[in-house]
Design an enzyme around this catalytic site. Sequence first.
Site, PDB file in Angstrom:
ATOM      1  N   ASP A 139       0.916  -1.334   0.055  1.00 55.84           N
ATOM      2  CA  ASP A 139      -0.089  -0.024   0.072  1.00 55.84           C
ATOM      3  C   ASP A 139       1.011   1.345  -0.043  1.00 55.84           C
ATOM      4  OD1 ASP A 139      -2.146  -1.662   0.383  1.00 55.84           O
ATOM      5  OD2 ASP A 139      -2.439  -1.597   2.481  1.00 55.84           O
ATOM      6  N   ARG A 140       0.248   2.354  -0.839  1.00 50.47           N
ATOM      7  CA  ARG A 140       1.117   3.764  -0.638  1.00 50.47           C
ATOM      8  C   ARG A 140       1.675   3.863   0.712  1.00 50.47           C
ATOM      9  NH1 ARG A 140      -2.392   8.891  -1.871  1.00 50.47           N
ATOM     10  NH2 ARG A 140      -3.198   8.352   0.273  1.00 50.47           N
TER      11      ARG A 140
END
Length: 306
Positions: A139-140
Amino acid sequence: MEPIVLTPAAEDAGARIDSFLASKLEGITRSAAQKLIESGSILVNEKNIAKNYKLTGKETISVTLPEVEETDITAQNIPLDIIFEDEDVIVVNKPSGLVVHPAPGHSDGTLVNALLYHCGDSLSGIGGEKRPGIVHRIDRDTSGLIIVAKNDAAHLFLSAQLADHTLARTYEAICLGNFREDSGTVDAPIGRHHTDRKKMAVTTHNARNAVTHWEVITRYGGFTHVRCKLETGRTHQIRVHMAHIGHPILGDTVYGAKKAVPGLTGQCLHAVGLQFIHPRTKELISLSCPLPEEFQKQLRKLEHSC
């Protein structure tokens, strides 16, 4: 890409085709061969076959990998924290806030843009595009280790390990609340949230099995530092599972408290360890990286508050 043509010998009669391919093609496991069969990339006498097909010793087998196509993704000179690199793979310690792959709203400034600049022509084309072979995503707003394949054989080999759970990923997180037990397992299927399509949820509707093993590292009153090991790799898996058992991750404004934590970019979730079989040497590679400073700062705050 020109197909690879194989002709079994008489002594190969009776062998399963996935086992045969794994023995003849460097970097191809049985699992990877089965995926190629299912995608129609492997033909026997110009026909599709089942992945449990048994050889007669009189076939002509054609193996075709996806054609590599140019994309308009721009190579960008973005610094990378490289933990391991050779001719087949590269492992990067991704910072929180860095998107892995270009997507709507993030057309550049991603890990892939950085890898295109760093790797040049040494890129996996297994996805049908000329871009680094992202084997798995982070995930970012999650930091830590991510492995990338530099060629098709490495990509197939690593993807097969991901599928059969021999590619091991270990995370550390700070969760809200005090865990009752010292360790445990969350075995709960994950699918798209029924009302918010940007979120995932524990559900039985159009879901896939998901298993996360966790253990307590340190307790800090209302917070717990935990280690998580993934058995599967679903989107947002650890974040969803920890929230599901009542212990959302500190800083996760999607599955936990909506208010951001001052001084923290994203959530306190870091991919600290990675273990895999090297696609060429077949050696076991074990890698680790330290917790980011923001994560360590939160731990120091918790220590001082106890």
